[in-house]
Design a protein around this motif. Structure first.
Motif, PDB file in Angstrom:
ATOM      1  N   SER A 148      31.808 -61.544   2.786  1.00 37.27           N
ATOM      2  CA  SER A 148      30.638 -62.060   2.079  1.00 37.27           C
ATOM      3  C   SER A 148      29.644 -60.968   1.719  1.00 37.27           C
ATOM      4  N   PHE A 149      29.835 -59.757   2.250  1.00 39.09           N
ATOM      5  CA  PHE A 149      28.829 -58.704   2.082  1.00 39.09           C
ATOM      6  C   PHE A 149      29.318 -57.528   1.249  1.00 39.09           C
ATOM      7  N   VAL A 150      30.564 -57.518   0.830  1.00 42.50           N
ATOM      8  CA  VAL A 150      31.091 -56.414   0.043  1.00 42.50           C
ATOM      9  C   VAL A 150      32.214 -56.940  -0.842  1.00 42.50           C
ATOM     10  N   GLY A 151      32.457 -56.246  -1.956  1.00 38.85           N
ATOM     11  CA  GLY A 151      33.498 -56.660  -2.886  1.00 38.85           C
ATOM     12  C   GLY A 151      32.895 -57.105  -4.201  1.00 38.85           C
ATOM     13  N   PRO A 152      33.727 -57.355  -5.215  1.00 41.52           N
ATOM     14  CA  PRO A 152      33.209 -57.725  -6.539  1.00 41.52           C
ATOM     15  C   PRO A 152      32.274 -58.928  -6.474  1.00 41.52           C
ATOM     16  N   ARG A 153      31.067 -58.763  -7.009  1.00 41.12           N
ATOM     17  CA  ARG A 153      30.026 -59.790  -6.960  1.00 41.12           C
ATOM     18  C   ARG A 153      29.800 -60.380  -8.346  1.00 41.12           C
ATOM     19  N   ARG A 154      29.508 -61.648  -8.398  1.00 42.25           N
ATOM     20  CA  ARG A 154      29.217 -62.314  -9.663  1.00 42.25           C
ATOM     21  C   ARG A 154      28.051 -61.640 -10.382  1.00 42.25           C
ATOM     22  N   VAL A 155      28.201 -61.512 -11.700  1.00 44.56           N
ATOM     23  CA  VAL A 155      27.068 -61.072 -12.515  1.00 44.56           C
ATOM     24  C   VAL A 155      26.520 -62.227 -13.354  1.00 44.56           C
ATOM     25  N   ASN A 156      27.071 -63.424 -13.154  1.00 41.89           N
ATOM     26  CA  ASN A 156      26.502 -64.633 -13.754  1.00 41.89           C
ATOM     27  C   ASN A 156      26.858 -65.818 -12.865  1.00 41.89           C
ATOM     28  N   PRO A 157      26.031 -66.828 -12.822  1.00 46.21           N
ATOM     29  CA  PRO A 157      26.327 -67.984 -11.976  1.00 46.21           C
ATOM     30  C   PRO A 157      27.424 -68.840 -12.586  1.00 46.21           C
ATOM     31  N   PRO A 158      28.052 -69.692 -11.782  1.00 45.41           N
ATOM     32  CA  PRO A 158      29.081 -70.590 -12.317  1.00 45.41           C
ATOM     33  C   PRO A 158      28.530 -71.461 -13.433  1.00 45.41           C
ATOM     34  N   GLY A 159      29.391 -71.747 -14.412  1.00 44.49           N
ATOM     35  CA  GLY A 159      28.993 -72.546 -15.570  1.00 44.49           C
ATOM     36  C   GLY A 159      28.821 -74.016 -15.276  1.00 44.49           C
ATOM     37  N   ILE A 160      29.166 -74.458 -14.077  1.00 42.12           N
ATOM     38  CA  ILE A 160      28.839 -75.802 -13.578  1.00 42.12           C
ATOM     39  C   ILE A 160      28.308 -75.620 -12.162  1.00 42.12           C
ATOM     40  N   VAL A 161      27.142 -76.151 -11.881  1.00 39.82           N
ATOM     41  CA  VAL A 161      26.642 -76.165 -10.512  1.00 39.82           C
ATOM     42  C   VAL A 161      27.589 -77.020  -9.677  1.00 39.82           C
ATOM     43  N   PHE A 162      27.958 -76.538  -8.483  1.00 31.47           N
ATOM     44  CA  PHE A 162      28.971 -77.227  -7.684  1.00 31.47           C
ATOM     45  C   PHE A 162      28.640 -78.710  -7.507  1.00 31.47           C
ATOM     46  N   ASP A 163      27.393 -79.021  -7.226  1.00 33.77           N
ATOM     47  CA  ASP A 163      27.023 -80.417  -6.978  1.00 33.77           C
ATOM     48  C   ASP A 163      27.062 -81.265  -8.246  1.00 33.77           C
ATOM     49  N   ASP A 164      27.177 -80.630  -9.417  1.00 33.94           N
ATOM     50  CA  ASP A 164      27.305 -81.374 -10.669  1.00 33.94           C
ATOM     51  C   ASP A 164      28.758 -81.645 -11.049  1.00 33.94           C
ATOM     52  N   LEU A 165      29.700 -81.162 -10.244  1.00 33.12           N
ATOM     53  CA  LEU A 165      31.103 -81.453 -10.520  1.00 33.12           C
ATOM     54  C   LEU A 165      31.380 -82.940 -10.362  1.00 33.12           C
ATOM     55  N   PRO A 166      32.161 -83.519 -11.272  1.00 31.52           N
ATOM     56  CA  PRO A 166      32.619 -84.889 -11.049  1.00 31.52           C
ATOM     57  C   PRO A 166      33.659 -84.900  -9.920  1.00 31.52           C
ATOM     58  N   PRO A 167      34.082 -86.076  -9.466  1.00 31.94           N
ATOM     59  CA  PRO A 167      35.130 -86.107  -8.430  1.00 31.94           C
ATOM     60  C   PRO A 167      36.382 -85.380  -8.910  1.00 31.94           C
TER      61      PRO A 167
END
Length: 329
Positions: free
Chosen positions: A98-117
């Protein structure tokens, strides 16, 4: 990653999987040569998408198709009343840590809680930018989706949570999803590993979704491999409606060509498939290789012009992009 122990085949020698007739992945000496080469183009700390986060509908029924790009290799595919995710990654890094490695340069295009089932999750292979155990565990706890992966990847997934049910299949395996939709695991040219000692102990694949609109191909990760993956799929499935094709993580070519397409390769593959439409992914979210963050999009535009393809037929995805097709179109 635990070792797969199934029968020997034309792409499994009893210990590890391989690409029949294709190039093997590069070794550690070549990796060192690459990393010491000094041709790395820097990325910005942020590369925001021009699209706002998508808020998808709960379901898309019938022959209509709606595809939302989350980022990197993650798509939400909706049609026939099914909600399908490809290679879902909502973690901040594509890494075992969680502290090293390729990091996102943009947030996901769907917020996780907005995912449908979510009904179905397709996992193409075990690399960390495609198989994100934290995201899979979140999806499992929330929705209990059907998780489908190529041979051997169930050990990795269930190593995170033994309760996760995983359906595995070999290349050419067919898995019914209900509602007259089925997914076919297709041979592509790649490799996999989670650590230093488990290279190719599990299989990799692309997926064709049949019965979903006019058919959808998700390539996972693949090299061009002289066009063979695309010819096979065209011969087996005919002219598909939508191809989801990787266009990033391709420099330096001497190291990456066997396993990752560049945009010119992707356009050639698209033409061999004969699909109506393509969306390009695997670029602009995690820095994995040497090319700059925006170069895949520029190289895609050049390849489309050189190869005479209408640029509206092959679009480079940015998080939040939504592509849709009405029933009957």
């Amino acid at each position: 990653m635990a070792a797969y122990g199934g029968p020997v085949s034309d792409h499994f020698n009893g210990k590890w999987f391989f690409n029949p007739g294709g190039a093997s992945p590069r070794g550690f000496l070549d990796l060192a040569r690459w990393k010491l080469g000094g041709n790395n183009e820097g990325w910005p700390n942020a590369f925001p998408s021009p699209f706002p986060p998508d808020r998808p509908p709960r379901r898309v029924e019938g022959k209509a198709l709606r595809v939302s790009f989350v980022g990197h290799a993650t798509f939400l595919i909706q049609g026939a009343g099914l909600n399908i995710l490809t290679d879902p990654v909502w973690s901040e890094r594509a890494s075992p840590y969680s502290f090293v490695g390729p990091r996102r340069v943009n947030p996901p295009g769907i917020v996780f809680d907005d995912l449908p089932p979510i009904d179905v999750v397709l996992v193409s292979h075990g690399h960390y930018d495609h198989l994100d155990l934290e995201t899979l565990a979140r999806l499992w706890q929330r929705d209990r989706p059907r998780v489908i992966a190529p041979l051997g990847n169930d050990a990795t997934i269930r190593g995170r949570d033994l309760s996760i049910e995983v359906t595995t299949a070999d290349w050419s395996g067919v898995v019914p999803l209900g509602r007259d939709v089925e997914v076919v695991l297709e041979q592509v040219h790649h490799w996999t590993a989670r650590g230093l000692l488990d290279r190719n102990r599990a299989l990799w694949c692309g997926f064709v979704l049949r019965g979903l609109s006019n058919g959808v191909f998700f390539a996972g990760d693949t090299g061009f491999d002289e066009g063979r993956p695309f010819r096979r799929i065209a011969e087996r499935h005919g002219l598909l409606g939508l191809a989801l094709l990787p266009i990033g993580a391709y420099e330096p070519r001497w190291f990456m060509a066997g396993q990752h397409m560049n945009p010119a390769d992707a356009v050639r593959g698209f033409k061999l498939l004969g699909a109506q439409q393509a969306l390009g992914y695997h670029w602009g979210t995690f820095k994995l290789t040497d090319e700059g963050v925006g170069r895949p999009l520029a190289d895609l535009a050049a390849a489309l012009a050189t190869q005479g393809v209408d640029p509206t037929r092959f679009v480079g995805g940015r998080p939040g992009l939504v592509w849709s097709r009405a029933a009957g179109s």
